[in-house]
Design a protein around this motif. Structure first.
Motif, PDB file in Angstrom:
ATOM      1  N   GLY A 206       0.673  -1.270   0.065  1.00  0.00           N
ATOM      2  CA  GLY A 206       0.359   0.077  -0.041  1.00  0.00           C
ATOM      3  C   GLY A 206       0.894   1.081   0.133  1.00  0.00           C
ATOM      4  N   GLU A 249       5.317   9.113  -3.749  1.00  0.00           N
ATOM      5  CA  GLU A 249       4.295   9.127  -5.013  1.00  0.00           C
ATOM      6  C   GLU A 249       3.020   9.467  -4.918  1.00  0.00           C
ATOM      7  OE1 GLU A 249       6.396   8.055  -8.483  1.00  0.00           O
ATOM      8  OE2 GLU A 249       5.539   9.712  -9.373  1.00  0.00           O
ATOM      9  N   ARG A 250       2.981   7.924  -4.389  1.00  0.00           N
ATOM     10  CA  ARG A 250       1.379   7.415  -4.468  1.00  0.00           C
ATOM     11  C   ARG A 250       0.885   8.337  -3.138  1.00  0.00           C
ATOM     12  NH1 ARG A 250       1.509   2.403  -5.773  1.00  0.00           N
ATOM     13  NH2 ARG A 250      -1.041   1.418  -4.469  1.00  0.00           N
ATOM     14  N   THR A 253       0.021  11.406  -5.185  1.00  0.00           N
ATOM     15  CA  THR A 253      -1.150  12.124  -6.300  1.00  0.00           C
ATOM     16  C   THR A 253      -2.434  11.687  -5.970  1.00  0.00           C
ATOM     17  OG1 THR A 253      -0.573   9.385  -6.446  1.00  0.00           O
ATOM     18  CG2 THR A 253       0.386  10.761  -8.482  1.00  0.00           C
ATOM     19  N   ARG A 271      21.454  11.526  -2.472  1.00  0.00           N
ATOM     20  CA  ARG A 271      20.839  10.912  -3.334  1.00  0.00           C
ATOM     21  C   ARG A 271      19.285  10.771  -3.323  1.00  0.00           C
ATOM     22  NH1 ARG A 271      19.438   9.396  -8.269  1.00  0.00           N
ATOM     23  NH2 ARG A 271      18.891   7.162  -8.019  1.00  0.00           N
ATOM     24  N   MET A 275      16.771  11.806  -5.854  1.00  0.00           N
ATOM     25  CA  MET A 275      15.562  10.731  -6.090  1.00  0.00           C
ATOM     26  C   MET A 275      14.242  11.873  -6.371  1.00  0.00           C
ATOM     27  SD  MET A 275      17.046   7.171  -4.661  1.00  0.00           S
ATOM     28  CE  MET A 275      15.808   6.029  -5.549  1.00  0.00           C
ATOM     29  N   ASP A 278      13.948  13.927  -8.298  1.00  0.00           N
ATOM     30  CA  ASP A 278      13.198  13.132  -9.585  1.00  0.00           C
ATOM     31  C   ASP A 278      11.767  12.869 -10.099  1.00  0.00           C
ATOM     32  OD1 ASP A 278      15.978  13.818 -11.343  1.00  0.00           O
ATOM     33  OD2 ASP A 278      16.752  11.235 -10.821  1.00  0.00           O
ATOM     34  N   MET A 279      11.442  12.344  -8.754  1.00  0.00           N
ATOM     35  CA  MET A 279       9.930  12.097  -8.451  1.00  0.00           C
ATOM     36  C   MET A 279       9.074  13.038  -8.473  1.00  0.00           C
ATOM     37  SD  MET A 279       7.054  11.605  -6.312  1.00  0.00           S
ATOM     38  CE  MET A 279       8.215  11.693  -4.620  1.00  0.00           C
ATOM     39  N   HIS A 283       5.386  16.342 -12.307  1.00  0.00           N
ATOM     40  CA  HIS A 283       3.760  16.776 -10.651  1.00  0.00           C
ATOM     41  C   HIS A 283       3.800  18.228 -10.892  1.00  0.00           C
ATOM     42  CE1 HIS A 283       2.762  12.128 -10.104  1.00  0.00           C
ATOM     43  NE2 HIS A 283       4.199  12.097  -9.512  1.00  0.00           N
ATOM     44  N   LEU A 348      -7.889   9.149   1.293  1.00  0.00           N
ATOM     45  CA  LEU A 348      -6.827   8.736   0.336  1.00  0.00           C
ATOM     46  C   LEU A 348      -7.988   8.204  -0.478  1.00  0.00           C
ATOM     47  CD1 LEU A 348      -4.631   6.394   2.072  1.00  0.00           C
ATOM     48  CD2 LEU A 348      -4.109   8.022   0.518  1.00  0.00           C
TER      49      LEU A 348
ATOM     50  N   VAL B  12      -2.174  10.673 -14.353  1.00  0.00           N
ATOM     51  CA  VAL B  12      -0.974  10.349 -13.754  1.00  0.00           C
ATOM     52  C   VAL B  12      -0.476  10.128 -12.112  1.00  0.00           C
ATOM     53  CG1 VAL B  12       1.336  10.842 -13.703  1.00  0.00           C
ATOM     54  CG2 VAL B  12      -0.421  11.457 -16.100  1.00  0.00           C
ATOM     55  N   GLY B  13      -0.417   8.794 -12.354  1.00  0.00           N
ATOM     56  CA  GLY B  13      -0.806   8.114 -10.937  1.00  0.00           C
ATOM     57  C   GLY B  13       0.568   7.740 -10.683  1.00  0.00           C
ATOM     58  N   ALA B  14       1.330   7.545  -9.063  1.00  0.00           N
ATOM     59  CA  ALA B  14       1.906   6.862  -9.086  1.00  0.00           C
ATOM     60  C   ALA B  14       2.936   5.707  -9.729  1.00  0.00           C
ATOM     61  CB  ALA B  14       2.569   6.665  -7.009  1.00  0.00           C
ATOM     62  N   GLU B  15       2.135   4.825 -10.042  1.00  0.00           N
ATOM     63  CA  GLU B  15       2.826   3.668 -10.745  1.00  0.00           C
ATOM     64  C   GLU B  15       2.388   3.602 -12.048  1.00  0.00           C
ATOM     65  OE1 GLU B  15       3.024   1.172  -8.279  1.00  0.00           O
ATOM     66  OE2 GLU B  15       2.732  -1.006 -10.229  1.00  0.00           O
ATOM     67  N   LYS B  36       9.897   5.078 -14.509  1.00  0.00           N
ATOM     68  CA  LYS B  36      10.628   5.654 -13.355  1.00  0.00           C
ATOM     69  C   LYS B  36      11.672   6.169 -13.216  1.00  0.00           C
ATOM     70  CE  LYS B  36       6.226   6.422 -11.763  1.00  0.00           C
ATOM     71  NZ  LYS B  36       5.320   7.264 -12.047  1.00  0.00           N
ATOM     72  N   LYS B  37      12.192   7.871 -13.543  1.00  0.00           N
ATOM     73  CA  LYS B  37      13.715   8.029 -13.918  1.00  0.00           C
ATOM     74  C   LYS B  37      14.328   7.655 -12.302  1.00  0.00           C
ATOM     75  CE  LYS B  37      15.457  12.766 -15.144  1.00  0.00           C
ATOM     76  NZ  LYS B  37      14.729  13.724 -14.931  1.00  0.00           N
ATOM     77  N   TYR B  38      13.298   8.666 -11.133  1.00  0.00           N
ATOM     78  CA  TYR B  38      14.357   7.985  -9.937  1.00  0.00           C
ATOM     79  C   TYR B  38      14.711   6.530  -9.212  1.00  0.00           C
ATOM     80  CZ  TYR B  38       9.832   5.789  -7.507  1.00  0.00           C
ATOM     81  OH  TYR B  38       8.835   5.536  -7.491  1.00  0.00           O
ATOM     82  N   ILE B  47      10.198  -4.577 -11.570  1.00  0.00           N
ATOM     83  CA  ILE B  47       9.439  -4.272 -10.932  1.00  0.00           C
ATOM     84  C   ILE B  47       7.756  -3.820 -11.668  1.00  0.00           C
ATOM     85  CG2 ILE B  47       7.865  -2.398  -9.879  1.00  0.00           C
ATOM     86  CD1 ILE B  47      10.677  -1.238  -8.142  1.00  0.00           C
ATOM     87  N   ARG B  51       4.087  -6.411 -11.731  1.00  0.00           N
ATOM     88  CA  ARG B  51       3.110  -6.060 -11.169  1.00  0.00           C
ATOM     89  C   ARG B  51       2.224  -5.727 -12.526  1.00  0.00           C
ATOM     90  NH1 ARG B  51       5.131  -1.009  -7.535  1.00  0.00           N
ATOM     91  NH2 ARG B  51       6.010  -1.811  -5.434  1.00  0.00           N
ATOM     92  N   ASP B 127      -3.546  -3.030  -2.012  1.00  0.00           N
ATOM     93  CA  ASP B 127      -3.500  -1.422  -2.301  1.00  0.00           C
ATOM     94  C   ASP B 127      -4.778  -1.337  -1.421  1.00  0.00           C
ATOM     95  OD1 ASP B 127      -2.693   1.552  -1.707  1.00  0.00           O
ATOM     96  OD2 ASP B 127      -2.752   1.317  -3.842  1.00  0.00           O
ATOM     97  N   SER B 131     -10.344   4.639  -2.166  1.00  0.00           N
ATOM     98  CA  SER B 131      -9.558   5.425  -3.594  1.00  0.00           C
ATOM     99  C   SER B 131     -10.140   4.233  -4.759  1.00  0.00           C
ATOM    100  CB  SER B 131      -8.259   6.085  -3.520  1.00  0.00           C
ATOM    101  OG  SER B 131      -8.161   7.742  -2.841  1.00  0.00           O
ATOM    102  N   ASP B 145      -7.544  -1.039  -9.470  1.00  0.00           N
ATOM    103  CA  ASP B 145      -6.717  -0.267  -8.993  1.00  0.00           C
ATOM    104  C   ASP B 145      -5.040  -2.264  -7.935  1.00  0.00           C
ATOM    105  OD1 ASP B 145      -3.629  -0.457  -8.970  1.00  0.00           O
ATOM    106  OD2 ASP B 145      -3.993   1.885  -8.193  1.00  0.00           O
ATOM    107  N   LEU B 148      -0.828  -3.657  -6.503  1.00  0.00           N
ATOM    108  CA  LEU B 148       0.421  -4.052  -5.730  1.00  0.00           C
ATOM    109  C   LEU B 148       0.223  -5.303  -5.175  1.00  0.00           C
ATOM    110  CD1 LEU B 148       0.858  -1.131  -3.756  1.00  0.00           C
ATOM    111  CD2 LEU B 148       2.486  -2.134  -5.568  1.00  0.00           C
TER     112      LEU B 148
END
Lengths: 348, 219
Positions: A206, A249-250, A253, A271, A275, A278-279, A283, A348, B12-15, B36-38, B47, B51, B127, B131, B145, B148
């Motif tokens: 989660g 990020e979860r 968003t 680092r 990151m 970048d994340m 957004h 959420l 545009v979600g995290a996933e 994911k750039k990071y 991953i 998934r 998850d 939502s 969704d 996960l």
């Protein structure tokens, strides 16, 4: 109008600090001493507390001296009431009570984690951030909703600070780079690594992370000797931070926040900062890192949060000042934070 | 002929990036797990692949045991893409504050029943929050969704699901927590015989966390 001055005491773990802050947000002074355990050992609560007892009066005295205000100008004493190590908290609480009684001013117990957030907001100018607190005591993702700070993601077991500390101790890595600060050893070694160790687990559940399995496996792999310690440190960082970035990020968003605030001792890691930047880059969100002087444990954050609480009408009697070693951040009412976002965007 | 028409981005979600478009001539949701750039490239691929595959498998399984989820239309592992049915409904998150407690309690019980069914069939959603639950007017709840999700015999995973759902409710709907969670558990018990041992494990997971007052009393 004359200013209000608060004296703050921090003593949750390795740092004993005393600070004086005014209600217009100026930090007059922030005196600290830090308990350093023997090489290769963790903080022993009693030893740290003894160290605090030996140094406390000097720290408080110096703080008052350097602040250039007289003690009777202090109108409030704030102290870190929790969470933290019991014996250490008790030293700070006792001193705070004594000061409050002898100066005859109110006393307010402050939540250490919330204080991290509030000083971060003050120093970065953020109003309603999604805050990521990463330290030896906390690894959680927090946002304000309906009268309290709420936890939208956290570690299910050990913290990020724990992960690195125990890894370094178990493998006696401080021997490898003796000049390096304990907290930066993994980061330093990782700079010379670059091969991803595939056997390490990536555990996100989660909006939560779990680091205990990653720690165990990383130690095992290091002892097997198949990979260089630099590569293991590199991979450990990449995986642990990726997990944290993902859950951040979860939450980001889901909550649609416009600001991300990084704080706590571990956020000094370059680092991790990179990151996180970048994340958020896709957004359209602002990100800020609390300057390391005030992302590490300090007393200015305690004094400042005390002022906020006091001005919002929070009152405590001496009987309410028992320490709370296991105080959760979401148990604290925060009448000083206005509900900018309204309750719905906090869902959420 | 083009199978997939991407249409427009709906989130545009995290996933992943979610598009609303077409699969052949049907309205569809297209879920693309983007780089994911990071994230270290190797880790990133691992991953995304894992998934995407799991989510597709779970969508099919969940449907086969009678839990309402979007129909899987198409899977492209090389592009980490899932194409599925578009559900025309509202997110539970958005309507929790608007519906009456009685209805909310009924829906929560229904949700509990579905999660009980999933756990009884070794599936965890991974998850579970308001939502990821949709209400379609005349058809009731849909679970969405499963990004996960997992298929597992490990009771720990079922218990984690319950614990995280509880935490998410407390953070997001503090005022409605009791109404939702109580009814949810009632539903969960009714479809899952081993519910009690899962709930017991869930409370030990809670105690493992940071700064839980009950810890001290146990020692």
């Amino acid at each position: 109008m004359s200013l209000l001055y608060a004296l703050g005491i921090e003593s949750t773990a390795h740092t004993f600090a005393c600070s004086i802050v005014s209600d217009d947000g100026k930090i007059l002074v922030d005196e600290r001493v830090r308990f350093t355990p023997e090489k290769g050992k963790g903080i022993h609560p009693r030893e740290a507390a003894n160290f605090f007892v030996e140094n406390a009066s000097k720290v408080v005295e110096n703080a008052i001296k350097k602040s250039s205000i007289s003690p009777d100008e202090i109108s409030l004493v704030a102290f870190a009431q929790g969470p933290g190590l019991g014996p250490c908290l008790r030293v700070g609480a006792t001193i705070a009570r004594t000061l409050s009684l002898s100066l005859n001013v109110p006393i307010i117990g402050v939540h250490h984690g919330i204080a991290h957030i509030e000083i971060g907001k003050l120093l970065t100018g953020m109003h309603d951030p999604l805050t990521v607190i990463v330290s030896g005591g906390h690894t959680c993702i927090v946002a304000h909703n309906a009268g309290r700070y709420r936890i939208y993601g956290e570690t299910l077991d050990i913290t990020l600070g724990n992960l690195f500390d125990v890894f370094v101790r178990e493998l006696d890595l401080s021997r490898k780079i003796p000049a390096c600060k304990m907290g930066s050893i993994v980061e330093e070694l990782a700079k010379n690594g670059g091969t991803m160790v595939e056997e390490l687990p990536y555990i996100v559940k989660g909006n939560d992370v779990s680091y205990s399995g990653l720690l165990t496996r990383a130690i095992e792999i290091a002892r097997e000797g198949k990979y260089s310690i630099e590569d293991i440190c590199f991979s450990l960082q990449e995986i642990a931070f990726s997990m944290l970035c993902e859950v951040t990020e979860r939450a980001l968003t889901q909550l649609r926040k416009k600001e991300v605030l990084l704080t706590g001792g571990v956020c000094a890691n370059k680092r991790l900062q990179e990151m996180m930047r970048d994340m958020v880059s896709i957004h359209n969100v602002k990100i800020a890192v609390v300057p390391s002087e005030y992302s590490a444990d300090n007393a200015a954050m305690i004094a400042w949060t005390g002022i906020l609480a006091y001005k919002a009408g929070v009152k405590m009697d001496i009987e309410d000042t028992f320490i709370k070693p296991r105080w959760r951040l979401d148990e604290v009412d925060t009448p000083w934070v206005s509900n900018i976002s309204g309750s719905r965007s906090g869902n959420l | 002929m083009k199978l997939i028409h991407l249409g427009s981005v709906i989130s545009v979600g995290a996933e992943a990036v979610i598009y609303k478009g077409y699969f052949i001539d049907r309205e569809a949701v297209i879920k693309k797990r983007v780089r994911k750039k990071y994230r270290n490239p190797l880790l990133d691929k691992r991953i995304r692949l894992l998934r995407t595959r799991r989510e597709a498998i779970i969508l099919v399984r969940a449907r086969s045991i009678g839990v309402p989820v979007p129909i899987l239309y198409y899977l492209d592992l090389s592009d980490y893409t899932i194409v599925m049915e578009h559900i025309d409904g509202e997110l539970l998150r958005e309507i929790v504050d608007e519906i009456h407690d009685e209805k909310l309690s009924k829906l929560s019980e229904q949700l509990g029943k579905f999660i009980g069914l999933l756990h009884g069939n070794k599936i965890v959603h991974g998850d579970l929050t308001t939502s990821n639950v949709m209400l379609k007017d005349d058809e009731g709840l849909y679970l969405i969704d499963f990004g996960l999700g997992n298929i597992t015999y490990d009771i720990e995973e079922y218990a984690t699901e319950i614990h995280l759902f509880k935490r998410a409710l407390k953070a997001s709907h503090p005022d409605k927590f009791n109404t939702i969670f109580k009814s949810f558990i009632r539903g969960y018990r009714s479809t899952y015989p081993k519910a009690d041992s899962v709930l017991e494990r869930a409370s030990t997971i809670e105690l493992r966390g940071r700064y839980i007052e009950k810890n001290r009393r146990r020692k």
